[in-house]
Design an enzyme around this catalytic site. Structure first.
Site, short mmCIF file in Angstrom:
data_model
loop_
_atom_site.label_atom_id
_atom_site.label_comp_id
_atom_site.label_asym_id
_atom_site.label_seq_id
_atom_site.Cartn_x
_atom_site.Cartn_y
_atom_site.Cartn_z
N ASP A 1 -63.94 -95.92 -5.04
CA ASP A 1 -63.99 -94.65 -4.28
C ASP A 1 -64.21 -93.43 -5.17
OD1 ASP A 1 -63.26 -96.40 -2.28
OD2 ASP A 1 -61.16 -95.79 -2.25
N LEU B 1 -68.92 -105.79 0.57
CA LEU B 1 -70.06 -106.09 -0.31
C LEU B 1 -70.11 -105.10 -1.47
CD1 LEU B 1 -72.81 -106.77 2.36
CD2 LEU B 1 -71.93 -108.42 0.69
O1 F6P Z 1 -59.93 -98.24 -2.23
C1 F6P Z 1 -60.96 -99.17 -2.27
C2 F6P Z 1 -61.33 -99.62 -0.89
O2 F6P Z 1 -62.40 -100.52 -1.00
C3 F6P Z 1 -61.62 -98.50 0.10
O3 F6P Z 1 -62.91 -97.97 -0.07
C4 F6P Z 1 -61.38 -99.21 1.40
O4 F6P Z 1 -61.02 -98.30 2.42
C5 F6P Z 1 -60.25 -100.13 1.09
O5 F6P Z 1 -60.24 -100.34 -0.29
C6 F6P Z 1 -60.34 -101.46 1.80
O6 F6P Z 1 -59.22 -102.20 1.49
P1 F6P Z 1 -59.04 -103.71 1.97
O7 F6P Z 1 -59.66 -104.57 0.91
O8 F6P Z 1 -57.58 -103.87 2.05
O9 F6P Z 1 -59.75 -103.88 3.28
#
Ligand code: F6P
Length: 370
Positions: A149, A293
């Site tokens: 992020d 992805l």
């Molecule tokens: O913080 C990294 C991230 O990939 C975010 O962009 C996303 O909202 C979140 O983690 C998704 O997390 P999870 O793998 O728990 O679905």
């Protein structure tokens, strides 16, 4: 100053990001160079707190031979979790109910029992906040900033971001030809939580018509008007990049699911935007969600370099007697900033960011009518 032989632990916490293995590689090589031993804790802190789940050991020594061939690999050889907060771990009670329990003292005791002098905690804002609290309990900690992020203050870049943006760009590039062939609107939803960096950078790189980010609430009518104008001017298709945390003016983020003890899962805004744009523009619209992805696959050269450099720098910080700091990229230098400062607030896209201004100059709409 030279420091007596050290036993240092390393762990990876939160969502995985391309470059984690490069950090481990960098840390192990730097530590071994000092004659130190380095140990990996499995799955965040689970290797210590749930040892029964690791018949081959929740803590393992990492030698150069173990990590020699990993820096180009995605994921993390140590495993990770985003449900592993030792200060409030969901724990099954004898009556079958689940209660959050503070197991941080037990965790500190595991470090002591294993004669570990320090921890290199590789993670995003959540994992670094945990690391900071462990430091307050007396453990020496150095943090390494990780997240696709790129929303951590105090470092210009986190590793993982470049890989995510590069892959998103490649995907959006591919969507241009199919959108053109069908004269469709294609909405691409990308990760990023409450920060719009991935959407902004990939949308700019891949020539999107509109980019919707959390920092600039949009009005869907403005987006539709921009697309219709472009259709009228001879561009028969549109690409709209939407950050998962984007929200309409006066509205809320789209939440896919909520669970105790973890951040809510964002998602779904892409489908909503595609349906609304189909209605307003009269153009057939589709939504593509890139989701995880963006976290998978091999890190780009930039993320490998950042990873190995951050890993080695974390060891260097300990060898210089520092702790409670996070390694940070402050070009052209690698800096060390107090973890407390690094986690104080998220780094969001400033509304007057040069990338936003350039995007506007390139006729990319943010849906705010500007
Ligand atoms: O913080 C990294 C991230 O990939 C975010 O962009 C996303 O909202 C979140 O983690 C998704 O997390 P999870 O793998 O728990 O679905």
């Amino acid at each position: 100053m030279t420091v007596a032989a050290k036993r240092v632990a390393i762990n990876t916490g939160g969502g995985d990001a391309p470059g984690l293995n490069a950090v481990i590689h960098g840390a192990v090589y730097a530590a071994r160079g000092l004659g130190w031993q380095i140990f990996g804790i499995r799955d965040g802190y689970d290797g210590f707190l749930e040892p029964q789940n690791y018949p081959d050991g929740g803590l393992r020594e990492l030698r150069r031979s173990t990590v020699r061939e990993i820096s180009h690999l995605g994921g993390t050889i140590l495993g990770t979790t985003n449900r592993g907060n030792p200060f409030c771990r969901p724990t099954k009670q004898p009556d079958g109910s689940v209660r959050e329990v503070d197991r941080s003292d037990e965790l500190i005791e595991c470090f002591r029992k294993n004669s570990l002098d320090a921890l290199i905690a590789v993670g995003g804002d959540g994992s670094l906040s945990i690391a900071h609290k462990l430091q307050d309990k007396g453990l020496r900690v150095v943090g390494v900033p990780k997240t696709i992020d790129n929303d951590l203050e105090s470092t210009v870049l986190t590793f993982g971001f470049n890989t995510a943006v590069s892959f998103a760009t490649e995907c959006i590039d591919r969507l241009h030809s199919t959108a053109l062939s069908h004269r469709r609107v294609i909405v691409v939803e990308v990760m990023g939580r409450n920060a719009g960096w991935i959407a902004l950078h990939s949308g700019l790189a891949a020539r999107a018509d509109a980019i919707l980010i959390p920092e600039i609430p949009y009005e869907i009518e403005n987006v539709a008007a921009c697309l219709c104008r472009k259709h009228h001017d001879g561009k028969p298709y549109s690409i709209v990049v939407v950050a998962e945390g984007a929200k309409p003016l006066g509205g809320d983020v789209s939440v896919r699911s909520r669970e105790v003890s973890r951040a809510e899962q964002l998602g779904g805004i892409g489908e909503t935007v595609a349906a609304q744009l189909q209605e307003l523009t009269g153009k057939e619209s589709r939504c593509v969600v890139l989701g995880h992805l963006l976290r998978g696959g091999s890190p780009t050269a930039i993320d490998r370099i950042l990873g190995v450099t951050f890993g080695a720098a974390a060891v260097q910080a300990l060898s210089m007697g520092m702790d409670g700091v996070m390694v940070a990229l402050n070009p052209p230098r690698i800096d060390f900033v107090p973890i407390q400062v690094a986690i104080a607030k998220l780094k969001l896209v400033p509304q007057d960011s040069d990338f936003v201004l350039v995007s506007r100059a390139l006729d990319i709409s943010f849906g705010d009518g500007a």
